[in-house]
Design an enzyme around this catalytic site. Structure first.
Site, mmCIF file in Angstrom:
data_model
loop_
_atom_site.group_PDB
_atom_site.id
_atom_site.type_symbol
_atom_site.label_atom_id
_atom_site.label_comp_id
_atom_site.label_asym_id
_atom_site.label_seq_id
_atom_site.Cartn_x
_atom_site.Cartn_y
_atom_site.Cartn_z
ATOM 1 N N THR A 7 46.253 3.423 86.347
ATOM 2 C CA THR A 7 44.933 3.518 85.709
ATOM 3 C C THR A 7 44.135 4.544 86.493
ATOM 4 O O THR A 7 43.823 4.319 87.667
ATOM 5 C CB THR A 7 44.211 2.157 85.764
ATOM 6 O OG1 THR A 7 45.024 1.187 85.104
ATOM 7 C CG2 THR A 7 42.864 2.236 85.068
ATOM 8 N N LYS A 56 41.842 2.638 77.648
ATOM 9 C CA LYS A 56 41.851 1.611 78.709
ATOM 10 C C LYS A 56 40.447 1.453 79.314
ATOM 11 O O LYS A 56 39.967 0.342 79.534
ATOM 12 C CB LYS A 56 42.874 2.034 79.773
ATOM 13 C CG LYS A 56 42.766 1.342 81.105
ATOM 14 C CD LYS A 56 43.673 0.149 81.215
ATOM 15 C CE LYS A 56 43.458 -0.544 82.552
ATOM 16 N NZ LYS A 56 44.113 -1.807 82.656
ATOM 17 N N LYS A 94 36.998 -1.144 90.241
ATOM 18 C CA LYS A 94 37.649 0.170 90.104
ATOM 19 C C LYS A 94 37.537 0.661 88.653
ATOM 20 O O LYS A 94 37.136 1.796 88.393
ATOM 21 C CB LYS A 94 39.131 0.068 90.499
ATOM 22 C CG LYS A 94 39.916 1.331 90.183
ATOM 23 C CD LYS A 94 41.424 1.179 90.273
ATOM 24 C CE LYS A 94 42.080 2.383 89.604
ATOM 25 N NZ LYS A 94 43.530 2.385 89.644
#
Ligand code: NAD
Length: 302
Positions: free
Chosen positions: A100, A175, A250
């Protein structure tokens, strides 16, 4: 299906994912500089090389599952004293990044790979360590059509849902948007439970109403932040993760970067990022992200 896969990054997610490929009969040569991660992958039957360069040599697909975008770019382009993988790979090698990372970094990685005569696919996942173990991950894929067709069968060995989101960077875009919804909706659910408690209704009553009304969402009905209504949610085991506060913070910072680079007038996403930063300062980094309810309760009782 494909030639040998170089699997770089055999951590919490990469280890079980690489193990699932081996189980399916795919030839995998992995690498991780952290000896415990390499050892755990070996125990899953993954052959492990002595360096990323060794693992990538002769591979048809170079798969990365790393913590951050800069690590992906450094591996691709090289750093002082470390040869980049793009320079050593056979022309047309497919660089498949499942980490990611920020959308702009994914597009930068795509440009670096294609400029060097290779191909690039971003395919971040959701489903966590449980999904990585059980091969039930969802992959959000940014790829050219032909490259998507090539990686799809491979990704299906590690997941149950593979969604083609568009060109390079689109997987990361999907995402980051999804996880911004998740971070913000978890905070909304937590605030509602604390408010309900203060107004004198039980957690069970609020759950019974909201789970069947317009407040219904994954943060409520699957990862419920109070113990009781959903026995499998982390709240029932003292907020053992699950999905950690550190990973949520994050992802919300990746959302912040995307908000800044696009100029979107978002307010809730940035506020959620700030609240998760505070949660980390109060010991939330390794707790499940639903544990933020305790921060909200503490502040409400002052
Ligand atoms: P992790 O820290 O457990 O694993 C990353 C691994 O990469 C580490 O073992 C590290 O030693 C290794 N690494 C670092 N530099 C390397 C290099 N140059 N070559 C090879 N390996 C290298 O992290 P994780 O939990 O497995 O997460 C991986 C990615 O998946 C992250 O981007 C994370 O945001 C994402 N993700 C994680 C989860 C989760 O629940 N853990 C869920 C969805 C997505």
């Amino acid at each position: 299906m494909t030639g040998r896969i170089a699997f770089l990054g055999l951590g919490h997610m990469g280890g079980p994912m690489a193990g699932n490929l081996v189980k399916a009969g795919i030839e995998v040569l992995g690498f991780d500089p952290f000896p415990a991660a390499a050892e755990a992958a070996r125990a899953r039957g993954v052959e492990v090389a002595g360096s990323a360069q060794e693992a990538a040599e002769g591979a048809s697909i170079v798969l990365t599952m790393l913590q951050a975008g800069q690590q992906v770019l450094d591996l691709y382009r090289g750093t002082e004293g470390q040869k980049g993988l793009l320079a050593g790979a056979a022309p047309g090698t497919l660089f498949l990044d499942c980490s990611t990372i920020n959308v702009d970094e994914a597009r930068e990685a795509a440009a670096a790979a294609t400029d060097a005569g290779h191909r690039f696919v971003d395919a971040p996942v959701s489903g966590g360590v449980v999904g990585a173990e059980a091969a039930t991950l969802t992959f959000m894929v940014g790829a050219d059509d032909g490259d998507f067709d090539q990686v799809r069968p491979l990704l299906e060995l590690m997941g149950k849902r593979v969604v083609h989101c568009g060109g390079h960077g689109s997987g990361q875009a999907a995402k980051v948007c999804n996880n911004m919804i998740l971070g913000a909706s978890m905070i909304a659910v937590c605030e509602a439970f604390v408010l309900g408690e203060k107004l004198g209704i039980t957690d069970e009553v609020l759950f019974d109403v909201a789970a069947h009304a317009s407040g219904q969402c994954w943060a409520l009905t699957t990862n419920c932040p109070v113990p009781g209504p959903v026995p499998t949610s982390p709240a029932n085991r003292n907020y053992e993760p699950g999905f950690t506060g550190a990973l949520m913070a994050k992802d919300l910072h990746l959302a912040l970067q995307a908000i800044e680079s696009t100029g979107v007038a978002a307010q809730i996403g940035p506020l959620a990022a700030k609240m998760y930063d505070d949660f980390l300062e109060h010991g939330g980094a390794q707790r499940d992200f639903s544990g933020i309810i305790n921060d909200i309760r503490d502040r409400s009782n002052r």
